[in-house]
Scaffold this active site. Structure first.
Site, short mmCIF file in Angstrom:
data_model
loop_
_atom_site.label_atom_id
_atom_site.label_comp_id
_atom_site.label_asym_id
_atom_site.label_seq_id
_atom_site.Cartn_x
_atom_site.Cartn_y
_atom_site.Cartn_z
N ASP A 96 -5.23 -11.06 0.66
CA ASP A 96 -3.93 -10.37 1.49
C ASP A 96 -2.86 -9.54 0.47
OD1 ASP A 96 -5.24 -11.53 3.56
OD2 ASP A 96 -3.39 -12.83 4.25
N THR A 119 -6.05 -3.59 -0.57
CA THR A 119 -6.44 -4.92 -0.52
C THR A 119 -7.79 -5.32 -0.03
OG1 THR A 119 -5.53 -5.32 1.85
CG2 THR A 119 -3.75 -5.63 0.19
N GLY A 120 -8.24 -6.48 -0.38
CA GLY A 120 -9.40 -7.03 0.12
C GLY A 120 -9.34 -7.61 1.54
N ASP A 121 -8.25 -7.78 2.00
CA ASP A 121 -8.13 -8.53 3.39
C ASP A 121 -6.64 -7.79 3.90
OD1 ASP A 121 -7.96 -10.34 5.42
OD2 ASP A 121 -8.46 -11.97 4.27
N ASP A 122 -6.17 -8.35 4.93
CA ASP A 122 -4.74 -7.81 5.68
C ASP A 122 -3.73 -7.46 4.41
OD1 ASP A 122 -6.11 -8.54 8.03
OD2 ASP A 122 -5.03 -10.67 8.01
#
Length: 190
Positions: free
Chosen positions: A95, A114-117
Site C-alpha cells: 500500500d 503502488t502494488g496494492d491500494d
C-alpha cells in the site's frame, strides 16, 4: 526502515531524494517462507505533527507509510513507486499511505504507483481494533494521481478492510485514477 513512536513535530523531506526499501527481496522471501512481519518503509506510532514532503519512496517490503494513532499529519509532494515485477514475484500488500486509527491527516499533491491500494484508511483489525477503539477521522485526500503498477488491480483509495475502531469524515476530491481496479472502495466484513 524509518520508525518513530511517541514523537512530535517530525519532518521527513529531501529535495525529492529517494528511500528504497529493496522490496523485491522481501517479496521473494514471502513466496518461499513464512515471515513474521515485513518492513514498512516509514512507520509512526502515537505521534503528532508529522510531515512527509518532497521525497520518493520505492519498493517497500510491506506498507509504504503506516501512521498508527497519529494526529496532525501532512503528506505532500510524495512519490511512491513500486517497480513492475515478473511473475511469480508480486509486491503483496505494498500500500501507499495507511492512516490507521489516526486523525487530522492530509494527503495531497502526490503520485502513487503502488502494488496494492494507494491510500488505505484503517482503524484496527478485529478484536484488537475493537479493544483499542480509536477511529480514523478527519482524513482528506486530494489532488493525487494513482497509477497502479502493471498487474495490480487494487483500489486507488480504500476505507478498510481493517476498521474495527471505526472510520468517519473522509474526504476524497480532485483525484486522478489512471489505472486501478476501482477508484474508491469501502471494504467491510460479512
Amino acid at each position: 526502515l524509518l520508525y518513530g513512536r511517541g514523537l512530535e513535530n517530525v519532518t521527513i523531506t529531501g529535495e525529492n531524494g529517494t528511500l528504497d526499501g529493496n522490496g523485491v527481496e522481501w517479496w521473494k522471501r514471502w513466496l518461499k517462507e513464512p515471515l513474521y512481519g515485513r518492513p514498512h518503509l516509514i512507520e509512526f506510532e502515537l505521534s503528532k505533527g508529522i510531515y512527509v514532503r518532497n521525497v520518493t519512496l520505492k519498493n517497500p517490503g510491506f506498507w509504504t507509510v503506516h501512521l498508527w494513532r497519529c494526529e496532525y499529519v501532512t503528506v505532500q509532494f510524495l512519490t511512491i513507486l513500486v517497480v513492475p515485477w515478473d511473475p511469480p514475484v508480486r509486491p503483496t500488500n505494498t500500500d501507499g499511505v495507511n492512516p490507521d486509527s489516526s486523525k487530522h491527516v492530509l494527503i495531497e499533491d502526490s503520485y502513487f504507483e503502488t502494488g496494492d491500494d494507494a491510500v488505505a484508511v484503517k482503524s484496527g483489525w478485529d478484536c484488537f481494533g475493537r479493544e483499542v477503539g480509536v477511529p480514523s477521522e478527519n482524513i482528506t485526500i486530494r489532488r493525487i494521481v494513482v497509477r497502479q503498477t502493471r498487474g495490480c488491480n487494487a483500489a486507488g483509495v480504500t476505507v478498510g478492510s481493517e476498521m474495527s475502531g471505526g472510520v468517519r469524515d473522509v474526504l476524497v476530491e480532485d483525484v486522478l485514477f489512471i489505472h486501478a481496479g476501482v477508484a474508491v472502495e469501502i471494504k467491510v466484513g460479512t
